[in-house]
Every structure is written in C-alpha cells, then in structure tokens.
Design a protein around this motif. Structure first.
Motif, PDB file in Angstrom:
ATOM      1  N   SER A  53      -2.245  -0.600  -5.438  1.00  0.00           N
ATOM      2  CA  SER A  53      -1.544  -1.823  -5.033  1.00  0.00           C
ATOM      3  C   SER A  53      -0.196  -1.944  -5.720  1.00  0.00           C
ATOM      4  O   SER A  53       0.787  -2.384  -5.113  1.00  0.00           O
ATOM      5  N   ASP A  57       3.347  -2.083  -3.653  1.00  0.00           N
ATOM      6  CA  ASP A  57       4.256  -3.222  -3.821  1.00  0.00           C
ATOM      7  C   ASP A  57       5.608  -2.768  -4.347  1.00  0.00           C
ATOM      8  O   ASP A  57       6.660  -3.207  -3.866  1.00  0.00           O
ATOM      9  N   GLU A  60       7.523  -0.908  -1.642  1.00  0.00           N
ATOM     10  CA  GLU A  60       8.023  -1.811  -0.613  1.00  0.00           C
ATOM     11  C   GLU A  60       9.264  -2.558  -1.083  1.00  0.00           C
ATOM     12  O   GLU A  60      10.224  -2.744  -0.323  1.00  0.00           O
ATOM     13  N   ASP A  61       9.284  -2.979  -2.343  1.00  0.00           N
ATOM     14  CA  ASP A  61      10.476  -3.630  -2.883  1.00  0.00           C
ATOM     15  C   ASP A  61      11.671  -2.677  -2.843  1.00  0.00           C
ATOM     16  O   ASP A  61      12.785  -3.051  -2.471  1.00  0.00           O
TER      17      ASP A  61
END
Length: 326
Positions: A53, A57, A60-61
């Motif tokens: 995870s 995350d 994606e940022d």
C-alpha cells in the motif's frame, strides 16, 4: 525538520522525499521543500521489500506530479507484466526485473530476449507479449518515435551502443550507454520526446536542469552497492544567492536519498542533484537530454562554504573535494 537527513531507517528517509503539501518558511528566507508548487525530489521503493500500500500510494503521488508537470505524458508501473495490448498511444517500457522472450505484434511480428536494462518502444497499434513476467516502468509519450528507433533497445547487446563517458560519468572507463538520444554524435537512436542512458554513477558533479529549456529526470536504480546515494536540494534560489543563507540554514540546504536496486527517484526541473557511490541507473529524461540544459552549482556551494567559513564536517559537499566523514 531539517532537509539534510541523517541516516535512519531506509524507508523513513525515502518517505521524507514524498512530502508535497503544507507551507513553511525559515525566518532567514529559505523556504522548506513542502511549499506547494515547489519542485520536489520524490523517491519510491518499487521492489517488494516495502509494504504494497505504501508503494502504490507513493508511486501514485509521483505519477500525478509528473503528469501535471508534463502534459501528454503518462507513467505506469507493472511488477508482473506479461501483456501490453495494442493501443493508440506510443509507449516505452523500461525493463526493471525478470527476463523473458518478448514478441511485439502489429502488421508484422518482432521478437527479442529481454532483461534488466533493456527497453521496448511500442508504436500505435502494437502489442507486447512476454513468455514470463517482467517488471516494467512504462512511459506514455505524446510524440511517436522516428522510424530509425528500433522496437528493442538493448544497451549490453547492441553493437551500435558503446560506452560514451561524459555527463554524470566522466571517467575514461565509465559504463555509460546511451539508448535514446537528442543528438546523433553520442548515439544512433534519436528521439526528442524521451531520452535514456544506462550509467554507473560514481561521483557526478552537482547540477540542475532549468525550468525553461530543461527537462525532468528519473533515476531508475538497477544496481546499488552499500552507500550509493543522491544528494538533492529544492533550494536552488538559496544556492545561487537569490535567497539569503546563514550558517543556521546550512543543515537544511541539502539532503541525502540512499539508493538501492528497485528505487525510482523523480527529479523535476530546478531540483539540484548529485549521484555518488556507484549505482547503475537508467537515467530517463522528459523531454530528451537537451544540450546545454545541465547547469553545475559546485562553484556556488564552494563559495557558500568560503563565505560562511564552513569546514568539514559542517561544510557543504562539493564535487572534486574530499568527502567529509559521516
């Protein structure tokens, strides 16, 4: 919190590079890297050694910031790629893990073995199939490649790609192989929308790429001995003397990002950086590696040391001078 990070748990250090919200400034005029809109070095652990995870995350940022700064481009990570179906977009895959026999199909079929360090250039309407999963960092490109750019570019197997010392690897025996280039005098495959060279970085000079006429850069780390790292700074204005710098600001002027195989570091335009320690990196630039857009700042760092009377171990690290013990 200081920007020159001491060595801590490796993921915690990399996570600090992912902060891009909030706003703060030093009373002496040096803004922190968290200021909205300030180009910030971002590091992501793509290998499976980190929590899934957290990886998703963080990636994606990074992906969102890259896309916002580079309209028309896209970025995707697939740790187990076996098929990339035909699409109207141009896609460039950078092989980061595994090995396979690959087939690219459109009106004709082309095949090649693939391993870490290779790239695959897919034109509109072409699909890629691998007989075993590979890890792939994929760029979507708004401009199709010239016809002379081959489907498979393999730096260690193509006789047209030979070592070209220079840039961040100036040693005479440097491993530096240019896969996609801006100018024909350094490599055979010209493509201005994206460039790449695979290089072992022992000790590069400290530099940045300007906001106007420059390019964003990625370090996709494929090998890294213990101690390999990037020194980065989001404070170009302070280094160049535009913002006032005092001795109290020095610990926050530069920070270190440790490198390991499987890391991806995003360096937007104007972020100062210097590689050390011998990592083998696929250096990827968007757009291409524009001549004259690599501007050194070691002289400015040396002048700061002199003006403030800084000596080791407090002095700012400068390329070409002995490193202070840590």
């Amino acid at each position: 919190m200081g920007l020159l990070l001491v060595r801590r748990h490796r993921y915690a250090m990399l996570a600090m590079a992912l902060i891009a919200s909030g706003c703060a400034s030093d009373p002496n005029g040096v803004e922190t890297a968290e200021a909205p809109g300030r180009p910030t070095a971002r590091a992501v652990i793509l290998s499976e050694s980190s929590v899934l995870s957290e990886r998703l995350d963080a990636f994606e940022d990074l992906r969102a910031e890259f896309a916002a700064r580079n309209p028309g481009y896209g970025l995707a990570w697939n740790p187990k790629l076996e098929l990339d179906s035909a699409d109207e977009a141009t896609r460039v895959h950078f092989v980061q893990g595994g090995a396979c026999a690959a087939t690219v199909t459109s009106t004709e079929e082309r095949s090649s073995d693939l391993r870490v360090g290779d790239i695959v250039v897919l034109r509109a309407g072409e699909s890629l199939r691998c007989d075993a999963p590979i890890a792939s960092l994929r760029f979507e490109i708004p401009t199709p490649p010239p016809d002379a750019v081959p489907t498979f570019v393999r730096p260690d197997f193509d006789p047209l790609i030979t070592d070209k010392p220079g840039g961040c690897a100036e040693e005479e025996d440097a491993y530096r192989r240019i896969l996609l280039t801006w100018q024909g005098k350094v490599g055979p495959y010209l493509y201005h929308a994206i460039n790449a060279h695979r290089v072992r970085i022992l000790d590069s000079f400290t530099h940045y790429h300007p906001a106007e006429g420059g390019f964003d850069e990625f370090y996709l780390v494929q090998e890294a001995p213990e101690g390999a790292e990037l020194i980065v700074s989001e404070h170009l204005d302070a280094i160049q003397g535009i913002a006032a710098v005092t001795r109290d600001d020095i610990p926050e002027l530069l920070r270190r990002i440790p490198l390991s195989a499987g890391d991806l570091v995003y360096l937007p335009r104007t972020v100062v950086h210097r590689g050390l320690g011998g990592a083998v990196v696929q250096v990827i630039t968007v757009p291409g590696f524009i001549p004259g857009a690599e501007i050194g700042v070691d002289a400015e760092l040396a002048r700061l040391n002199q003006r403030l009377g800084l000596v080791a171990p407090e002095a700012l690290p400068v390329h070409g001078t002995p490193a202070a013990p840590r």
